[in-house]
Write a protein that holds these residues in place. Structure first.
Motif, PDB file in Angstrom:
ATOM      1  N   GLU A  80       0.826  -1.203   0.000  1.00  0.00           N
ATOM      2  CA  GLU A  80       0.000   0.000   0.000  1.00  0.00           C
ATOM      3  C   GLU A  80       0.863   1.258   0.000  1.00  0.00           C
ATOM      4  O   GLU A  80       0.539   2.237  -0.679  1.00  0.00           O
ATOM      5  N   LYS A 110      -3.534   9.602   2.886  1.00  0.00           N
ATOM      6  CA  LYS A 110      -4.331   9.684   4.117  1.00  0.00           C
ATOM      7  C   LYS A 110      -4.792   8.296   4.560  1.00  0.00           C
ATOM      8  O   LYS A 110      -4.827   7.998   5.747  1.00  0.00           O
ATOM      9  N   GLN A 111      -5.165   7.454   3.591  1.00  0.00           N
ATOM     10  CA  GLN A 111      -5.611   6.104   3.933  1.00  0.00           C
ATOM     11  C   GLN A 111      -4.506   5.316   4.628  1.00  0.00           C
ATOM     12  O   GLN A 111      -4.778   4.494   5.500  1.00  0.00           O
ATOM     13  N   THR A 171      -4.041   6.387   8.688  1.00  0.00           N
ATOM     14  CA  THR A 171      -5.130   6.433   9.653  1.00  0.00           C
ATOM     15  C   THR A 171      -5.716   5.048   9.853  1.00  0.00           C
ATOM     16  O   THR A 171      -5.762   4.244   8.924  1.00  0.00           O
ATOM     17  N   ASP A 172      -6.125   4.807  11.070  1.00  0.00           N
ATOM     18  CA  ASP A 172      -6.824   3.558  11.395  1.00  0.00           C
ATOM     19  C   ASP A 172      -8.288   3.835  11.728  1.00  0.00           C
ATOM     20  O   ASP A 172      -9.084   2.925  11.841  1.00  0.00           O
ATOM     21  N   GLU A 175     -11.963   4.640  11.201  1.00  0.00           N
ATOM     22  CA  GLU A 175     -12.851   4.298  10.093  1.00  0.00           C
ATOM     23  C   GLU A 175     -13.416   5.518   9.372  1.00  0.00           C
ATOM     24  O   GLU A 175     -13.473   5.552   8.139  1.00  0.00           O
ATOM     25  N   THR A 208     -10.698   7.065   7.289  1.00  0.00           N
ATOM     26  CA  THR A 208     -10.408   6.200   6.141  1.00  0.00           C
ATOM     27  C   THR A 208     -11.463   6.391   5.059  1.00  0.00           C
ATOM     28  O   THR A 208     -11.133   6.504   3.877  1.00  0.00           O
ATOM     29  N   GLN A 240     -10.970   7.788   1.302  1.00  0.00           N
ATOM     30  CA  GLN A 240     -11.442   7.056   0.120  1.00  0.00           C
ATOM     31  C   GLN A 240     -12.304   7.959  -0.764  1.00  0.00           C
ATOM     32  O   GLN A 240     -12.228   7.880  -1.997  1.00  0.00           O
TER      33      GLN A 240
END
Length: 140
Positions: free
Chosen positions: A27, A87-88, A91-92, A94, A97, A101
């Motif tokens: 990723e 950014k995705q 971060t964890d 939700e 995220t 997206q």
């Protein structure tokens, strides 16, 4: 048989951990690749702009201007995709995220609009060139 089952569990946990690490690394590489694409895209738009400034003939052509507009729209989209992808990664949470997206997806849509504008203008240029060829061939 019990000993075999207990030995298999740690191996499976290691395998899952290894896969998660591999996915995280891949990723990150995707994010880097998106930023490299952005650099290429901004260079394309920049040099097309310079060509437009230098050549009055190109500057006066509506299709050429549309190609330039499409390139700049793609550049904006590529930038948003880079921001969203990055950014995705970091971060964890939700909700963050999901927001990242959305940014990435908006970037993809902008790039699609830019490509469509460029492709349409390119098609128009080809049609005009073919018309010129036919007119030049037909000399009464």
């Amino acid at each position: 048989m019990n000993a075999q089952t207990e030995k298999a569990k740690p191996a499976k946990e290691n395998s899952t951990s290894d896969n998660e690490e591999l996915l995280a690394q891949l990723e990150k590489q995707v994010s880097v690749a998106v930023w490299i694409q952005f650099i290429g895209q901004i260079m394309e738009a920049f040099y097309l702009s310079k060509i437009m400034l230098v050549s009055e003939e190109i500057r006066e052509d509506a299709n050429e201007r549309q190609i330039l507009l499409g390139a700049w729209i793609q550049t904006a989209g590529q930038f948003l995709e880079g921001v969203g992808t990055t950014k995705q990664l970091y971060t964890d949470e939700e909700t963050l995220t999901l927001e990242a997206q959305r940014i990435t997806n908006l970037g993809d849509w902008l790039q699609s609009v830019g490509v469509t504008l460029e492709a349409n203008a390119g098609t128009q240029i080809i049609i005009e060139e073919k018309k010129k060829e036919v007119q030049e061939e037909f000399i009464p």
